[in-house]
Design a protein around this motif. Sequence first.
Motif, short mmCIF file in Angstrom:
data_model
loop_
_atom_site.label_atom_id
_atom_site.label_comp_id
_atom_site.label_asym_id
_atom_site.label_seq_id
_atom_site.Cartn_x
_atom_site.Cartn_y
_atom_site.Cartn_z
N ASP A 234 0.81 -1.22 0.00
CA ASP A 234 0.00 0.00 0.00
C ASP A 234 0.85 1.26 0.00
OD1 ASP A 234 -2.34 -1.50 0.06
OD2 ASP A 234 -2.40 -1.56 2.24
N VAL A 235 2.07 1.20 0.51
CA VAL A 235 2.93 2.38 0.56
C VAL A 235 4.08 2.29 -0.45
CG1 VAL A 235 2.43 2.99 2.95
CG2 VAL A 235 4.22 1.34 2.47
N TYR A 236 4.06 1.30 -1.31
CA TYR A 236 5.15 1.14 -2.28
C TYR A 236 4.88 2.01 -3.50
CZ TYR A 236 9.01 -1.28 -4.55
OH TYR A 236 10.22 -1.58 -5.15
N TRP A 237 5.95 2.41 -4.18
CA TRP A 237 5.82 3.39 -5.26
C TRP A 237 5.00 2.88 -6.44
CZ3 TRP A 237 7.40 2.84 -10.30
CH2 TRP A 237 8.26 1.77 -10.57
N THR A 238 4.94 1.56 -6.63
CA THR A 238 4.16 1.03 -7.74
C THR A 238 2.67 1.32 -7.58
OG1 THR A 238 4.11 -1.12 -6.62
CG2 THR A 238 5.81 -0.79 -8.30
N THR A 239 2.23 1.48 -6.33
CA THR A 239 0.84 1.84 -6.10
C THR A 239 0.55 3.22 -6.66
OG1 THR A 239 0.75 0.44 -4.12
CG2 THR A 239 -0.92 2.16 -4.32
N SER A 240 1.48 4.15 -6.46
CA SER A 240 1.34 5.48 -7.06
C SER A 240 1.33 5.39 -8.58
CB SER A 240 2.48 6.40 -6.61
OG SER A 240 2.51 6.55 -5.21
N GLY A 241 2.23 4.58 -9.13
CA GLY A 241 2.31 4.44 -10.58
C GLY A 241 1.03 3.90 -11.18
N GLN A 242 0.39 2.97 -10.47
CA GLN A 242 -0.85 2.41 -10.99
C GLN A 242 -1.95 3.46 -11.01
OE1 GLN A 242 -1.83 -1.72 -10.43
NE2 GLN A 242 -3.79 -1.18 -9.49
N ALA A 243 -2.00 4.31 -9.98
CA ALA A 243 -3.01 5.38 -9.96
C ALA A 243 -2.77 6.37 -11.10
CB ALA A 243 -2.98 6.09 -8.61
N VAL A 244 -1.51 6.71 -11.35
CA VAL A 244 -1.20 7.61 -12.46
C VAL A 244 -1.60 6.97 -13.79
CG1 VAL A 244 0.68 8.74 -13.72
CG2 VAL A 244 0.66 8.77 -11.22
N MET A 245 -1.36 5.67 -13.94
CA MET A 245 -1.74 4.98 -15.16
C MET A 245 -3.25 5.02 -15.37
SD MET A 245 -0.70 1.15 -16.46
CE MET A 245 -1.57 0.28 -15.16
N MET A 246 -4.01 4.88 -14.30
CA MET A 246 -5.47 4.97 -14.40
C MET A 246 -5.91 6.33 -14.92
SD MET A 246 -6.56 3.11 -10.84
CE MET A 246 -6.30 1.36 -10.56
N VAL A 247 -5.25 7.38 -14.41
CA VAL A 247 -5.61 8.74 -14.81
C VAL A 247 -5.29 8.95 -16.29
CG1 VAL A 247 -5.08 11.18 -14.47
CG2 VAL A 247 -5.32 9.67 -12.49
N VAL A 248 -4.11 8.56 -16.71
CA VAL A 248 -3.71 8.74 -18.11
C VAL A 248 -4.59 7.91 -19.03
CG1 VAL A 248 -1.83 8.46 -19.77
CG2 VAL A 248 -1.34 9.28 -17.46
N LEU A 249 -4.93 6.71 -18.61
CA LEU A 249 -5.78 5.83 -19.42
C LEU A 249 -7.15 6.45 -19.63
CD1 LEU A 249 -6.19 3.04 -20.76
CD2 LEU A 249 -6.95 2.19 -18.54
N GLY A 250 -7.74 6.98 -18.56
CA GLY A 250 -9.08 7.56 -18.69
C GLY A 250 -9.06 8.94 -19.32
N GLY A 251 -8.05 9.74 -19.00
CA GLY A 251 -7.97 11.10 -19.54
C GLY A 251 -7.60 12.08 -18.45
N ILE A 252 -6.46 12.73 -18.60
CA ILE A 252 -5.99 13.67 -17.58
C ILE A 252 -6.90 14.89 -17.54
CG2 ILE A 252 -4.06 15.16 -16.90
CD1 ILE A 252 -2.18 13.20 -18.27
N GLY A 253 -7.25 15.31 -16.33
CA GLY A 253 -8.05 16.51 -16.15
C GLY A 253 -9.51 16.33 -16.48
N THR A 254 -10.07 15.13 -16.27
CA THR A 254 -11.48 14.88 -16.59
C THR A 254 -12.30 14.39 -15.40
OG1 THR A 254 -11.01 12.61 -17.28
CG2 THR A 254 -10.91 14.31 -18.98
N LEU A 255 -11.65 13.87 -14.37
CA LEU A 255 -12.30 13.25 -13.20
C LEU A 255 -13.06 11.99 -13.60
CD1 LEU A 255 -13.59 16.16 -10.91
CD2 LEU A 255 -11.38 14.99 -10.89
#
Length: 341
Positions: A234-255
Amino acid sequence: MILRLLARRPVLLALALVVAFALPWLIYPPVAMDIAAWALFAVAVDLLLGYGGLLSFGHAAFWGTSAYTTGLIALHTGLPFPVAIVGGALAAAVLAVPIGYLSVRLSGIYFAMVTLAFAQMIYFIVNQWRDVTGGENGLQGIPRELFGLDLSDPFLFYYAGLPFVLVGLLVAWRIVRSPFGQVLMSIRDNPSRARALGYPVDRYRLLAFVLSAALAGLGGGVFAISHGFASLHDVYWTTSGQAVMMVVLGGIGTLWGAVLGAALIVSLNDYLATAGFEETGIITGLIFVVIVLLFRKGLWGTARDLTAARSGRHRPAAVPDPPSSASSSERLDQVAERSGR
């Protein structure tokens, strides 16, 4: 016709609520809860990335800190799990203040690397503080106490945890449509003009950072209660990377895109794991590359632009490329007029 109908905000909101409440009837309830928690996490990252222009690879620190804090409160105090979740979100917000204070003065890759360094420091502390965190074993057996109610059934807990996610999403939506959100987007587009008009740029970025961390913590607390444990992952950096990937996949700045990206990634990971495929990162990575190459604005952003084009209305992307100084200037002027600057 369908896309044009979905573009209407009330219809889209009503459909989203129907899907949210029907989700545990359609898929395995724990997976539905994971989608909801990760959706809030992705929205928290998008709030900072899409609307503040700051890419953080350290949000796992807030997600994980909240998960551990929520677990400790639930395990050692016997308080109802909603109190534990709120306590975890507050802990994430408090942690974000010093990290954000030292980070928001930077931008671009420097900001990303500093947040990553802080996240790894939190990971080291959690791993070494075994008497409290359990070290490599993590916290296990986190209860779902709620005034004697039996919430051991994942189906029932989904509806108990969903309100936290919905409130978090509502807060994020309200932030980006408030005067604060307008100034934040203008700072993202043209920080020099914002400073010239007298806006404290670093203070706005710090507040956005803390709000984003609190929302990430809210999702982390729900995730910990849902699974009944908190782990080093839960505190490892790959968790952050996965969240960023979700944002880029859906569309940055769209919610909405962050929610869609979270649903796709979590569902795909569950499907591959159920099928016995261990290297899920290969498949998700390939899909991510294809989306980035073919849909530069993400799935939601691309669909939104196509809908606007078909309806004859031009709607600019949430993250302009290149940044439009004129739009940011107009936005700052409007906010300045409202505040009497």
